[in-house]
Design a protein around this motif. Structure first.
Motif, PDB file in Angstrom:
ATOM      1  N   HIS A 173       0.827  -1.209   0.000  1.00 41.08           N
ATOM      2  CA  HIS A 173       0.000   0.000   0.000  1.00 41.08           C
ATOM      3  C   HIS A 173       0.862   1.262   0.000  1.00 41.08           C
ATOM      4  O   HIS A 173       0.469   2.281  -0.586  1.00 41.08           O
ATOM      5  CB  HIS A 173      -0.964  -0.007   1.178  1.00 41.08           C
ATOM      6  CG  HIS A 173      -2.064  -1.001   1.031  1.00 41.08           C
ATOM      7  ND1 HIS A 173      -2.581  -1.696   2.095  1.00 41.08           N
ATOM      8  CD2 HIS A 173      -2.731  -1.445  -0.063  1.00 41.08           C
ATOM      9  CE1 HIS A 173      -3.525  -2.513   1.665  1.00 41.08           C
ATOM     10  NE2 HIS A 173      -3.631  -2.377   0.359  1.00 41.08           N
ATOM     11  N   GLU A 174       2.014   1.206   0.608  1.00 37.29           N
ATOM     12  CA  GLU A 174       2.930   2.351   0.579  1.00 37.29           C
ATOM     13  C   GLU A 174       3.411   2.614  -0.851  1.00 37.29           C
ATOM     14  O   GLU A 174       3.464   3.766  -1.295  1.00 37.29           O
ATOM     15  CB  GLU A 174       4.110   2.127   1.516  1.00 37.29           C
ATOM     16  CG  GLU A 174       5.156   3.235   1.461  1.00 37.29           C
ATOM     17  CD  GLU A 174       4.612   4.634   1.748  1.00 37.29           C
ATOM     18  OE1 GLU A 174       5.163   5.605   1.190  1.00 37.29           O
ATOM     19  OE2 GLU A 174       3.633   4.771   2.516  1.00 37.29           O
ATOM     20  N   VAL A 175       3.766   1.560  -1.582  1.00 36.61           N
ATOM     21  CA  VAL A 175       4.185   1.733  -2.980  1.00 36.61           C
ATOM     22  C   VAL A 175       3.014   2.263  -3.800  1.00 36.61           C
ATOM     23  O   VAL A 175       3.191   3.160  -4.640  1.00 36.61           O
ATOM     24  CB  VAL A 175       4.743   0.422  -3.575  1.00 36.61           C
ATOM     25  CG1 VAL A 175       5.080   0.584  -5.047  1.00 36.61           C
ATOM     26  CG2 VAL A 175       5.961  -0.041  -2.790  1.00 36.61           C
ATOM     27  N   LEU A 176       1.816   1.747  -3.563  1.00 35.04           N
ATOM     28  CA  LEU A 176       0.620   2.231  -4.244  1.00 35.04           C
ATOM     29  C   LEU A 176       0.447   3.729  -3.999  1.00 35.04           C
ATOM     30  O   LEU A 176       0.210   4.497  -4.938  1.00 35.04           O
ATOM     31  CB  LEU A 176      -0.585   1.457  -3.730  1.00 35.04           C
ATOM     32  CG  LEU A 176      -1.964   1.755  -4.287  1.00 35.04           C
ATOM     33  CD1 LEU A 176      -2.843   0.537  -4.099  1.00 35.04           C
ATOM     34  CD2 LEU A 176      -2.598   2.945  -3.671  1.00 35.04           C
ATOM     35  N   ALA A 216       9.834  -5.639  -3.962  1.00 35.49           N
ATOM     36  CA  ALA A 216      10.333  -5.531  -2.590  1.00 35.49           C
ATOM     37  C   ALA A 216       9.178  -5.567  -1.598  1.00 35.49           C
ATOM     38  O   ALA A 216       9.244  -6.261  -0.574  1.00 35.49           O
ATOM     39  CB  ALA A 216      11.145  -4.257  -2.429  1.00 35.49           C
ATOM     40  N   ALA A 217       8.101  -4.856  -1.903  1.00 37.28           N
ATOM     41  CA  ALA A 217       6.959  -4.796  -0.986  1.00 37.28           C
ATOM     42  C   ALA A 217       6.249  -6.142  -0.882  1.00 37.28           C
ATOM     43  O   ALA A 217       5.898  -6.583   0.211  1.00 37.28           O
ATOM     44  CB  ALA A 217       5.974  -3.725  -1.460  1.00 37.28           C
ATOM     45  N   LYS A 249       0.472   6.843  -6.680  1.00 32.82           N
ATOM     46  CA  LYS A 249      -0.585   7.853  -6.767  1.00 32.82           C
ATOM     47  C   LYS A 249       0.008   9.255  -6.625  1.00 32.82           C
ATOM     48  O   LYS A 249      -0.335  10.161  -7.391  1.00 32.82           O
ATOM     49  CB  LYS A 249      -1.648   7.610  -5.699  1.00 32.82           C
ATOM     50  CG  LYS A 249      -2.568   6.460  -6.011  1.00 32.82           C
ATOM     51  CD  LYS A 249      -3.647   6.330  -4.947  1.00 32.82           C
ATOM     52  CE  LYS A 249      -4.654   5.264  -5.323  1.00 32.82           C
ATOM     53  NZ  LYS A 249      -5.753   5.155  -4.349  1.00 32.82           N
ATOM     54  N   ASP A 250       0.891   9.432  -5.637  1.00 30.67           N
ATOM     55  CA  ASP A 250       1.514  10.737  -5.421  1.00 30.67           C
ATOM     56  C   ASP A 250       2.333  11.177  -6.632  1.00 30.67           C
ATOM     57  O   ASP A 250       2.416  12.370  -6.928  1.00 30.67           O
ATOM     58  CB  ASP A 250       2.401  10.722  -4.173  1.00 30.67           C
ATOM     59  CG  ASP A 250       1.609  10.609  -2.877  1.00 30.67           C
ATOM     60  OD1 ASP A 250       0.368  10.822  -2.903  1.00 30.67           O
ATOM     61  OD2 ASP A 250       2.224  10.295  -1.838  1.00 30.67           O
ATOM     62  N   ALA A 251       2.934  10.220  -7.340  1.00 28.42           N
ATOM     63  CA  ALA A 251       3.735  10.519  -8.528  1.00 28.42           C
ATOM     64  C   ALA A 251       2.862  10.751  -9.758  1.00 28.42           C
ATOM     65  O   ALA A 251       3.367  11.140 -10.814  1.00 28.42           O
ATOM     66  CB  ALA A 251       4.727   9.385  -8.793  1.00 28.42           C
TER      67      ALA A 251
END
Length: 113
Positions: free
Chosen positions: A28-31, A96-97, A35-37
């Motif tokens: 979820h952090e990578v997700l 990695a996630a 989104k932020d990018a």
């Protein structure tokens, strides 16, 4: 820009039940980073408890699927990115996630999409 499918089959993610919450948090952090990018299009995991169905042009519904796609399961992310190299960078973050290798495929260009 090209849309890329980053995915893995369920069988690739070999983690203990105790590790699942940490893996979900990391994914979820990578997700959120995607989104932020501004590159996130869509993603999610296939709900394997719901069997697939085939729908014909007349609306007839039949349980099952094409034999070639019977094993579509796992997690998927669609990102819109400028280069294949950028797609592999994001795939590495998801690998990695999720603690398993990710497959990367490019969607063909469609001006209507």
């Amino acid at each position: 820009m090209t849309k890329y499918l980053i995915s893995f089959p369920s069988s690739a993610m070999v983690v203990s039940d105790a590790e699942l919450p940490a893996v979900a948090d990391a994914a979820h952090e990578v997700l959120r980073q995607a989104k932020d990018a501004g590159v996130w299009v869509f993603g999610g995991g296939i709900d394997e408890s719901i069997p697939p169905v085939m729908v014909d042009a007349d609306g007839t519904v039949t349980e099952g699927t094409y034999p070639e796609t019977a094993r579509i399961e796992g997690g998927y992310a669609v990102l819109e990115l400028p280069t294949p190299e950028e797609a592999t960078r994001w795939a590495a973050k998801f690998a990695a996630a999720c603690r398993c290798p990710q497959e990367v495929r490019a969607f063909m260009y469609d001006p209507e999409s």
